[in-house]
Design an enzyme around this catalytic site. Structure first.
Site, PDB file in Angstrom:
ATOM      1  N   HIS A  21      46.117  34.135  44.634  1.00 43.18           N
ATOM      2  CA  HIS A  21      45.927  32.764  44.159  1.00 43.18           C
ATOM      3  C   HIS A  21      46.406  32.587  42.716  1.00 43.18           C
ATOM      4  CE1 HIS A  21      42.432  33.865  41.652  1.00 43.18           C
ATOM      5  NE2 HIS A  21      42.106  34.670  42.654  1.00 43.18           N
ATOM      6  N   ASP A  22      46.942  31.413  42.451  1.00 42.26           N
ATOM      7  CA  ASP A  22      47.339  30.995  41.105  1.00 42.26           C
ATOM      8  C   ASP A  22      48.470  31.840  40.515  1.00 42.26           C
ATOM      9  OD1 ASP A  22      45.226  28.868  40.720  1.00 42.26           O
ATOM     10  OD2 ASP A  22      43.928  30.621  40.995  1.00 42.26           O
TER      11      ASP A  22
ATOM     12  N   GLY B 229      45.570  37.915  41.772  1.00 37.64           N
ATOM     13  CA  GLY B 229      45.596  36.554  41.281  1.00 37.64           C
ATOM     14  C   GLY B 229      46.182  36.422  39.885  1.00 37.64           C
TER      15      GLY B 229
END
Length: 274
Positions: free
Chosen positions: A120-121, A138
């Site tokens: 994520h991100d 992440g």
């Protein structure tokens, strides 16, 4: 549009008429799939996902799935935005964002081999290659023209500089500067990515400059800030500025150099390849 009878395209998904969707794939409400994308069998594309043009997604891939973050709740979901002409091979997983308002972002012309993972991100640029099972935690930033070998694992918040290569089964705990090869259980810099630089049109003079810059940074006996000032004064070039800016922006620090005695054929102290 060619959609297999067993596929599910939910109402509210925006799918271009030129898209092909294979058996048992699911495109959720809210997803956007651009022109000429090819989606194979058993693929799931979440409603957080935005796909550009000409992407190919192979069997079993999951794009925009729930982030692997214990703080995640559905209302905190952020988008996954993907550019053009990327290839996602079998079993690839790319998480939606959760903490950065811009979400997870992947550029164009990337190739992710089987079971690679982007957390994520993350920020992934253009023309990068992930070999089988390469994994980004992440908030990782991958610049462009990076090669991640098989079973590489990159720690969260790390950055990988342009034209770098990370060798197989390496753990990356800190930032990997541009143009280098990193290798090892806890990866360290072992030399320059000479083959990658040649293939991408870097001439002998550019490679010599890059080598001289890293020799000063890693072997010059100077504090890092002093070394950066020296290389910018003595080796002014776009590549020098790129290296200096990358290092100056580092929050986790950069990988150390494996040091003299390495058997690497790309040790910065060896004669320059031409």
């Amino acid at each position: 549009m060619s959609i297999h009878p067993t596929a599910i395209v939910e109402d509210g998904a925006e799918v271009h008429p030129s898209v092909t969707v294979g058996p048992y794939s699911i495109i959720e409400r809210g997803a956007v799939v651009g022109e000429d994308c090819v989606i194979a069998s058993c693929v799931r594309i979440s409603g957080q996902t935005r796909l550009g043009l000409g992407n190919r997604i192979d069997h079993g891939a999951v794009l925009g799935g729930e982030p692997q973050d214990l703080t995640f709740t559905p209302e905190r979901a952020r988008p996954l935005v993907i550019g053009d002409h990327n290839r996602f091979r079998e079993g690839v997983t790319v998480s939606a964002g959760v903490k950065d308002p811009a979400g997870t972002r992947i550029g164009s012309h990337n190739y992710l081999m089987a079971y690679a993972h982007v957390g994520h991100d993350c920020r992934v640029g253009d023309h990068n290659i992930f070999a089988n099972t390469a994994t980004l935690a992440g908030h990782v930033t991958l610049e462009h023209h990076v090669f991640l070998s098989g079973q590489v694992a990159v720690h969260q918040f790390c950055r990988i500089g342009a034209y770098a290569l990370v060798a197989g089964v390496s753990g990356v705990p800190q930032d990997v500067p541009p143009f280098v090869i990193a290798d090892g259980h806890r990866a360290r810099v072992v030399g320059l990515n000479v083959v990658g630089l040649r293939r991408n049109g870097f001439g002998a003079a550019q490679r010599q400059t890059i080598k001289a810059v890293y020799r000063t940074i890693y072997r010059g006996g100077l504090r890092l800030a002093e070394a950066l000032a020296v290389v910018e004064a003595e080796h002014p070039s776009p590549e020098t500025r790129q290296i200096a800016r990358f290092i100056e922006a580092s929050r986790r620090g950069i990988l150390s150099f494996v040091g003299a005695g390495s058997r690497s054929a790309t040790d910065p102290d060896e004669p320059a390849a031409t």
